[in-house]
Design a protein around this motif. Structure first.
Motif, short mmCIF file in Angstrom:
data_model
loop_
_atom_site.label_atom_id
_atom_site.label_comp_id
_atom_site.label_asym_id
_atom_site.label_seq_id
_atom_site.Cartn_x
_atom_site.Cartn_y
_atom_site.Cartn_z
N ALA A 119 -27.60 40.95 -1.52
CA ALA A 119 -28.69 40.55 -0.63
C ALA A 119 -28.18 40.35 0.79
CB ALA A 119 -29.34 39.27 -1.16
N SER A 120 -26.96 39.82 0.93
CA SER A 120 -26.38 39.62 2.25
C SER A 120 -26.15 40.95 2.95
CB SER A 120 -25.06 38.86 2.12
OG SER A 120 -24.39 38.79 3.36
N ARG A 121 -25.62 41.90 2.19
CA ARG A 121 -25.37 43.21 2.77
C ARG A 121 -26.68 43.86 3.24
NH1 ARG A 121 -22.54 46.93 -1.39
NH2 ARG A 121 -24.68 46.96 -2.22
N ALA A 122 -27.74 43.72 2.43
CA ALA A 122 -29.03 44.28 2.82
C ALA A 122 -29.61 43.56 4.03
CB ALA A 122 -30.00 44.19 1.65
N ALA A 123 -29.41 42.23 4.09
CA ALA A 123 -29.95 41.45 5.22
C ALA A 123 -29.30 41.86 6.53
CB ALA A 123 -29.74 39.96 4.96
N VAL A 124 -28.03 42.18 6.48
CA VAL A 124 -27.33 42.61 7.69
C VAL A 124 -27.70 44.05 8.04
CG1 VAL A 124 -25.06 43.09 8.68
CG2 VAL A 124 -25.43 41.01 7.34
N ALA A 125 -27.73 44.90 7.03
CA ALA A 125 -27.95 46.32 7.29
C ALA A 125 -29.35 46.62 7.81
CB ALA A 125 -27.69 47.11 6.00
N TRP A 126 -30.34 45.86 7.36
CA TRP A 126 -31.73 46.21 7.67
C TRP A 126 -32.42 45.22 8.60
CZ3 TRP A 126 -32.75 50.96 6.59
CH2 TRP A 126 -32.08 51.59 5.53
N ARG A 127 -31.63 44.36 9.23
CA ARG A 127 -32.25 43.41 10.18
C ARG A 127 -32.79 44.17 11.38
NH1 ARG A 127 -29.79 37.75 12.54
NH2 ARG A 127 -31.34 37.47 14.19
N PRO A 128 -34.11 44.08 11.64
CA PRO A 128 -34.70 44.83 12.76
C PRO A 128 -34.15 44.35 14.11
CG PRO A 128 -36.39 44.03 11.25
CD PRO A 128 -35.12 43.33 10.89
N GLU A 129 -34.13 45.24 15.02
CA GLU A 129 -33.67 44.89 16.36
C GLU A 129 -34.60 43.83 16.97
OE1 GLU A 129 -32.79 47.09 20.67
OE2 GLU A 129 -33.28 48.27 18.87
N GLY A 130 -34.01 42.78 17.51
CA GLY A 130 -34.78 41.71 18.13
C GLY A 130 -35.35 40.70 17.16
N TYR A 131 -35.04 40.85 15.85
CA TYR A 131 -35.59 39.91 14.86
C TYR A 131 -34.95 38.54 15.04
CZ TYR A 131 -36.80 37.86 10.36
OH TYR A 131 -37.27 37.04 9.37
N ARG A 132 -35.78 37.50 14.99
CA ARG A 132 -35.30 36.13 15.14
C ARG A 132 -35.52 35.38 13.83
NH1 ARG A 132 -37.48 33.42 20.57
NH2 ARG A 132 -35.97 31.87 19.82
N ARG A 133 -34.48 34.68 13.40
CA ARG A 133 -34.60 33.92 12.16
C ARG A 133 -35.64 32.81 12.31
NH1 ARG A 133 -28.92 32.98 12.90
NH2 ARG A 133 -27.67 34.68 12.03
N PRO A 134 -36.24 32.39 11.19
CA PRO A 134 -37.16 31.25 11.24
C PRO A 134 -36.42 29.98 11.68
CG PRO A 134 -37.33 32.41 9.14
CD PRO A 134 -36.12 32.95 9.84
N ALA A 135 -37.17 29.02 12.15
CA ALA A 135 -36.57 27.74 12.55
C ALA A 135 -36.35 26.86 11.32
CB ALA A 135 -37.49 27.04 13.56
N GLY A 136 -35.63 25.77 11.52
CA GLY A 136 -35.48 24.76 10.47
C GLY A 136 -34.56 25.18 9.34
N LEU A 137 -34.81 24.59 8.17
CA LEU A 137 -33.94 24.81 7.02
C LEU A 137 -33.92 26.27 6.58
CD1 LEU A 137 -34.80 21.64 4.87
CD2 LEU A 137 -32.86 21.99 6.40
N GLU A 138 -35.07 26.93 6.68
CA GLU A 138 -35.12 28.34 6.29
C GLU A 138 -34.21 29.17 7.16
OE1 GLU A 138 -36.07 31.68 4.06
OE2 GLU A 138 -36.33 29.54 3.65
N ILE A 196 -31.44 28.17 8.52
CA ILE A 196 -30.06 27.92 8.07
C ILE A 196 -29.76 28.75 6.83
CG2 ILE A 196 -28.48 26.16 7.17
CD1 ILE A 196 -30.01 24.11 8.86
N ARG A 197 -30.70 28.81 5.91
CA ARG A 197 -30.50 29.61 4.69
C ARG A 197 -30.28 31.07 5.05
NH1 ARG A 197 -35.17 26.60 3.16
NH2 ARG A 197 -34.68 24.88 1.75
N ARG A 198 -31.09 31.58 5.98
CA ARG A 198 -30.97 32.98 6.37
C ARG A 198 -29.60 33.25 7.00
NH1 ARG A 198 -35.96 35.52 7.32
NH2 ARG A 198 -37.44 34.80 5.75
N ARG A 199 -29.11 32.32 7.83
CA ARG A 199 -27.81 32.53 8.47
C ARG A 199 -26.70 32.57 7.42
NH1 ARG A 199 -24.10 28.97 9.95
NH2 ARG A 199 -25.53 27.20 9.89
N LEU A 200 -26.77 31.67 6.45
CA LEU A 200 -25.76 31.66 5.38
C LEU A 200 -25.84 32.94 4.56
CD1 LEU A 200 -26.12 27.94 4.20
CD2 LEU A 200 -24.26 28.94 5.55
N LEU A 201 -27.05 33.47 4.38
CA LEU A 201 -27.20 34.72 3.65
C LEU A 201 -26.54 35.86 4.41
CD1 LEU A 201 -28.47 36.38 1.32
CD2 LEU A 201 -30.50 36.63 2.77
N GLU A 202 -26.82 35.96 5.68
CA GLU A 202 -26.25 37.04 6.48
C GLU A 202 -24.73 36.95 6.54
OE1 GLU A 202 -28.11 37.35 10.30
OE2 GLU A 202 -30.13 37.16 9.47
#
Length: 739
Positions: A279-298, A300-306
């Motif tokens: 899932a981490s590999r997919a999150a890095v490979a397919w992150r759209p240009e200019g995409y911003r992670r959600p705020a808050g705890l979510e 943080i989860r997304r950053r740890l995933l990436e």
């Protein structure tokens, strides 16, 4: 008319295929076909009539191959794929066919609509028809024909093939991506590949969610396949030139689902770690240009995933759970402290003298001024204005109160003051457990209907009806009653059996039904005018009851078809959990013409009865009240055996009905088109029913209650009950129009 093919495909999972076929074949529109691509056992389809093609597929056939085989044999211009475990709600195919008929034929490839995306509900082993999460994105899309880029949130709609119809030419053009692939992938791929999509705010599928424990556990590769499907969709979008908006939405959906699986799926540690890595590999490979992670705890989860930080994610998850538990504990302590403070205030108020001129009213669990309590309150204001009335009303319903109504909100400081000091308590259901019955207090239980279904202790043998009911607490509430109102001897006997307590039965009739003997022709004309019923039109009130074994109202009639068959001179007043949605409903044109009027939230219901020429109901207690008007009643009992078995009943309604009984929609339509709804046999059945169940309803019930309970008058001095044959109910709408 662009013809529709409904393809029921897959294995007969847990024996649900027959139900699925019944739900489809019973409502196939003219010109539509049913293709059954059944795996293993074609027996359930042997007796299916109509335009049907049956493919008996080998045992080893996968769902994907069954779907592909069904699609190949379909001849319609549009295809709807329904898995054999699911169902199609009544009226859904008609609504879908009408939406399809309004679309261009698709001969011009440019700008054509390829997918009609609709709503769905969910059922499990113990729930039925629970709304899904898709209403909001469908509402945002409205009824427009859109490219996916114009409304990318449509990718958030639950990925099922049963909630979207596909143009057959489109299906054939993209068979490789849509036929032999996983359903979730195919459902979203259809939106990606479609030239244009249109949304239908109508439920067209009842998805049956099987118990996880009844299914084989997922293998390692099946867990990993979730990530692979999202990556395949991203590749499809890239190859198709899909704009950034939809790709960002799909990326967000992918990340959210993957994190949910990591958090909730019971995967062995090595499998969980490998899933996280993929899932981490997919999150890095397919992150759209200019995409911003959600705020808050979510976020943080997304950053740890990436970062593929599995160990840190698990530690973060553990800390977050502890933080959540701590917050929950703090909230619980605050709740307990608040409860103690309120209890102390209540006990202090209970030591003060009772106010002999204070009366508390409530109706239907504090929902407002209605039913028997409202009729009693109105007569009390007339005969004993010195007694101050206070209504208990939920905060959400306060804006709907009649002007000048003194009220308290449950749980508020004044609520406990009033509940502690009032002398009179009137309700059509029980007051809460915490209300103390003082020696001077007088509790009047008005009830809110004549019982056909089992009530009180009689529900103990019926788990669907008594789910969550504490019978000891119920009896503690019942023991507070001083008076119990009934409108007939049947009710008196039933209350005595179902609620065994020492209280005085008041066989005075239902106060709410007094209006049925006091309303004038002018009153009836005014009600019909308020409802928008044109003079000279026949109004049928359709008021079905609730099924305890269903989580929400399941539509049992195709109202559009019924209204069409009954013609322009008939208007349907529909009271229930309205299931057709808002402006995009297939009934929109019927509502505009006045042929269907939604009266689900209209109060009082007595007005609707006065406005109606006839009543259509199933097992609702409204039939007992409406019988007092001596107007035709038709029973629509399509599931009587199921209802009687699961809910329990006191008598056989089919054998002792107040009028004609229809078991199918065709029979119901025939009842009205043939005139059987008001023939001699109907009048004879209604007369017997009325004598039995309208025994004490004569227009003076509220007066008898007020004089006996509030004014303390002797029984012998009260207005005597007028015999049924000597009563004159309010004029019918037809009679009112002539006066």
């Amino acid at each position: 008319m662009q013809e529709l093919s409904v393809i029921v495909y897959g294995q007969d999972v847990q024996g649900h295929l027959a139900d699925c076929l019944d739900s489809v074949n019973g409502q196939l529109p003219e010109g539509a076909e049913l293709v059954v691509a059944a795996v293993d056992d074609p027996a359930p389809t042997a007796d299916v009539p109509g335009r049907v093609t049956v493919l008996a597929l080998p045992r080893a056939t996968s769902d994907e191959d069954a779907r592909a085989a069904g699609g190949e044999r379909a001849s319609g211009a549009w295809l709807l794929f329904v898995h054999a475990k699911d169902r199609v709600p009544p009226g859904a195919l008609r609504a879908l066919q009408e939406r399809i008929a309004a679309l261009p034929d698709g001969a011009d490839r440019v700008g054509r609509v390829d997918v009609v995306l609709a709503d769905h509900v969910r059922s499990t082993w113990n729930t039925s028809g629970v709304p899904g999460p898709d209403a909001r994105p469908l509402a945002r899309a409205g009824g427009r024909d859109l490219a996916l880029a114009d409304c990318p949130d449509l990718l958030r709609v639950t990925p099922l093939l049963g909630n979207r119809a596909l143009r057959a030419a489109f299906w054939q053009e993209h068979r490789d991506q849509l036929a032999a692939t996983d359903e979730g992938f195919a459902a979203r791929a259809a939106l990606v590949l479609a030239d244009r999509v249109t949304a239908l705010q109508q439920v067209v599928l009842d998805e049956r969610r099987l118990r996880p424990a009844s299914l084989p556990p997922l293998t390692e590769e099946e867990h990993y396949a979730t990530v692979g499907r999202y990556e395949d969709l991203q590749r499809l979008m890239a190859d198709h030139g899909t704009p950034t908006g939809p790709r960002a939405v799909l990326y967000d959906v992918m990340a959210t689902e993957c994190m949910r699986i990591v958090a909730r799926a019971a995967m062995p540690e090595p499998v969980g770690r490998e899933f996280f890595r993929r899932a981490s590999r997919a999150a890095v490979a397919w992150r759209p240009e200019g995409y911003r992670r959600p705020a808050g705890l979510e976020g943080i989860r997304r950053r740890l995933l990436e970062e593929d930080a599995y160990s840190r994610y698990r530690a973060f998850q553990s800390v977050n759970h502890k933080r959540r538990d701590l917050k929950s504990a703090v909230r619980e302590r605050k709740r307990r402290v608040g409860a103690k403070v309120r209890a102390h205030r209540y006990q202090r108020e209970l030591r003060r003298p009772v106010d002999p001129d204070l009366a508390v009213f409530s109706s239907y669990w504090d929902r407002g001024v209605s039913c028997n309590p409202a009729a009693i309150a109105a007569k009390l204001a007339e005969l004993a204005p010195r007694i101050h009335q206070v209504w208990v009303v939920r905060s959400a319903d306060v804006p709907l109160l009649p002007p000048g109504t003194d009220h308290v909100v449950p749980g508020s400081r004044r609520y406990w003051e009033v509940m502690a000091r009032a002398t009179y308590f009137v309700n059509n259901v029980n007051f809460p457990n915490g209300v103390v019955k003082r020696p001077e207090a007088v509790h009047v239980m008005t009830h809110h209907g004549t019982p056909l279904k089992r009530m009180g202790l009689d529900q103990m043998e019926y788990p669907a009806a008594s789910k969550g009911l504490n019978f000891r607490q119920l009896l503690a509430r019942v023991d507070k009653w001083d008076y119990s109102i009934s409108s007939n001897s049947h009710s008196t006997r039933t209350w005595d059996r179902a609620y065994p307590t020492h209280c005085v039965p008041l066989e005075y009739g239902y106060p709410r039904n007094d209006v049925f003997y006091r309303a004038t022709a002018a009153d009836i004309r005014a009600v019909r005018e308020r409802l928008g019923i044109a003079p000279g039109r026949r109004a049928l009130l359709y008021a079905p009851t609730h099924r305890d074994y269903e989580a929400s109202w399941t539509p049992r009639l195709d109202l559009a078809a019924l209204a069409e068959r009954l013609g322009d001179d008939t208007v349907l007043l529909v009271r229930g959990h309205y299931f057709y949605g808002a402006a995009a409903s297939p009934l929109t044109d019927l509502r505009r013409s006045g042929r269907v009027i939604d009266v689900s939230t209209y109060d009082p219901v007595e007005d609707l009865c006065l406005a109606a020429d006839a009543l259509v109901t199933d097992y609702s207690s409204i039939m007992f009240d409406y019988a007092g008007l001596d107007r035709p009643i038709v029973i629509y009992a399509d599931d009587w055996e199921m209802y009687a078995k699961t809910r329990g009943v006191y008598f056989d309604l089919i054998a002792e009905a107040p009028g004609p009984v229809a078991r199918t929609q065709e029979e119901l339509t025939e009842t009205f088109t043939s005139g059987a709804w008001r023939d001699e046999a109907s009048a004879k059945a209604r007369a017997a029913f009325r004598r039995r169940f309208c025994e004490f309803d004569d227009g003076h019930a509220a007066e008898r209650v007020v004089r006996r309970v509030f004014l303390g008058e002797h029984e012998a001095s009260l207005p005597p009950v007028i015999p049924v044959d000597e009563r004159t109910p309010a004029p019918s709408p037809e009679e009112a129009a002539r006066r």
